[in-house]
Each structure stands twice: as C-alpha cells, then as structure tokens.
Write an enzyme that holds these catalytic residues in place. Sequence first.
Site, short mmCIF file in Angstrom:
data_model
loop_
_atom_site.label_atom_id
_atom_site.label_comp_id
_atom_site.label_asym_id
_atom_site.label_seq_id
_atom_site.Cartn_x
_atom_site.Cartn_y
_atom_site.Cartn_z
CE1 TYR A 1 0.54 1.74 4.28
CE2 TYR A 1 0.81 -0.63 4.53
CZ TYR A 1 0.98 0.66 5.01
OH TYR A 1 1.60 0.86 6.22
CB CYS A 2 1.84 3.87 -1.63
SG CYS A 2 0.95 3.72 -3.20
CB THR A 3 0.03 8.43 -0.39
OG1 THR A 3 1.21 8.45 0.40
CG2 THR A 3 -0.88 9.58 0.04
CB ILE B 1 -3.65 5.66 2.96
CG1 ILE B 1 -2.48 4.69 3.16
CG2 ILE B 1 -4.22 6.09 4.30
CD1 ILE B 1 -1.22 5.34 3.69
#
Length: 357
Positions: A198-200, A227
């Site tokens: 996952y990332c922003t 996110i």
Amino acid sequence: MQLYNKLSAKERAELIEKAGKDRLTLSFYQYAKIKNPHEFRDHLFVTWNTLDVLGRIYVALEGINGQLSLPADRFNEFKEHLDTIDFLKDIRLNIAVEQDNMSFLKLKVKVRNKIVADGLNDDTFDVTNKGIHLKAEDFNKFIEDENTVLVDMRNHYESEIGHFKNAVTPDVDTFRESLNIIEEDLKEHKEDKNLVMYCTGGIRCEKASAYFKHKGFKNVFQLEGGIIEYTRQVKEQNLENKFLGKNFVFDERRAEKISDDIIAKCHQCGEPFDVHTNCANDACHLLFIQCDKCKAEMENCCSTICMEINRLPFEEQKAMRKGQGNSNDIFNKGRADHLPYKKDLRNIFDHFKNEEA
C-alpha cells in the site's frame, strides 16, 4: 499565453482568503503513453489556470501524477475537462480526507522523465502486468491472514506518523530504495506468501506490483487507491479502520488524521506527537517532528546552533550562507544525528523473522 505563475504564495493566499470559497484538495494518477509531454503540459496549465487550479502535477512519457486543489464550485468543470482526454476519462479522483483551502498556493505543471522516481528500466519488464487490486473490505481480510506480508511502500518519515497494523515499514528515504530491499529480504517467500502493498494514493504500488511479479513473486496484491481511497471506503461502508495514526501528504497540510492513535514521538523530547515541521533556519530547513513545548523552547529550530543563527538579522544570515551552500539537512526528512528521538532503524527481514518466531 500565460504558462507560468505570476503570483507569489503569499499573494495567492491573500486572494484565496478574499474569495471566501471552499476548495477541494484531490489527487490522481494514470499511466499512459503521452507522445508530447511538453505540449500536453502547456495545455493543462492554460486550461487549469483559468479554473483556478493550484497544485503539483508531473507529466512524462509514461503518464501523469497530480496533487492539486480547486474551488469546490468548479469541480464539475474540471472533471468535464478530464473527460475530454481519452486516458483520463472517468478516472478515479482521490478526494482528500481533510480539506484545507491553503493546501496548495501555486500551479506547477512539470515535465519529468518519470511520474514517480523509481529508478527502474521499464523496458525490462511488463509494467502493465500489475498485482491484484484490493478494496478496503478484502484488504482488511488479507492483512489478518498469517500467509500475508504487508509492506508499506512509502518512505520512513511517512510511515513514522501512520501505518497499517502489522505492516512492515522499510527504513528508506526514497521509493526506489525499498524495491531492492523488499526483494532481497523476502526472496525465500516468493511463492508461499501473499505480498500485499500500500501507499498514499496507489501510484507507487502500480509500478512496484508489476516489478515484483517480474521478479518472481506469485501472489502480489495492492490496496486500490491507497490510504486515501481506503479511508473513504471504510467510512462509507462502516468497516473497521485498521490504519493507525496519520497519512502523510505532500502539500501544506503535511498530514491527514485517519485515526486518533499517535504512534510517533517528538524527535527532541520523545513525547508522543505526530506533527512535522521544518527547521526555521533557512539554511537547514530540516523536516522533523517537534511538539508544541519544544517548538516554543527551540523557537521552531532543530538545534541550538540553528536557533542562534535564526536569531541573527536576515542580512547577516544571508552573508553567512554566501558561498557556503545549504546544509545537507535541507534535503533530509527526520535524519539528523542531533535528534535524539528520531525513528529507530527497522529491517524487513528482522521484523518478518520476529513475526514467524
């Protein structure tokens, strides 16, 4: 034809304040083949400038990556313009969790070699062979599976203030550093574990998932929309929120509150705190976490030396810097030996090994 900003950040802030309109902060990305990035860049700047769009947008041969804000009452016009561009029609727009009219104060549309600095040679693997996208509900189930390794694809200063429960958070300064570390530390589990990333907002995972599939990982997954989209789905569907703390963002807000947990600490005194600031000494400008008490005592500086320099008249500070260049700290984020409570080093393999023990 205006192709650049004519107003300073201060002048723009005054205009926004005077207008009294709510603005929307949002982000999006799309990998696509853009034949003439410079021409496309100019088209975007001219059109978006008339819509009062502000933000940071990168255009490259491989696509577009944008973080921006615009007046809320002009959102439909903006969306209609995106829909006139084939590869941006009906694109998902990640609306910020927390809004701030001052999140961006200039419109910067830049042509880059890549929309994310990943250091990869895209000709060596199929960048379209990506991992499976997981929506929030499925993501929550996957990260509770003992056969899942959950990896945060962001940098150390991002994950320090917020990350998912049980996530491995590589201690890296850049995205490109994390790729080799993850491959090396998880090389024995390419076939028997689920690699979930996952990332922003999802853009880093798009490229990383294809890279890791190319490197032999069989079960590769990524959080759809990152996110930001996860938070929206959690609220909309009343799901359990498994994110702890804040989501770091690259604009004037610096972070969005996702949960009430404070998982970071002031880099100077060690008290629980999760707000980043920049050292007030312009020659340093180090990004670090500083609580309100330390901010008052240290006058928003990262060290006594910086505090003493910052007290000098501006012209004297300027004279001191002449010919010296900036301190290396101006490029650092939470990395300085004089910060006693900076984040401890973490190693993926050690973390994973402890989980197995």
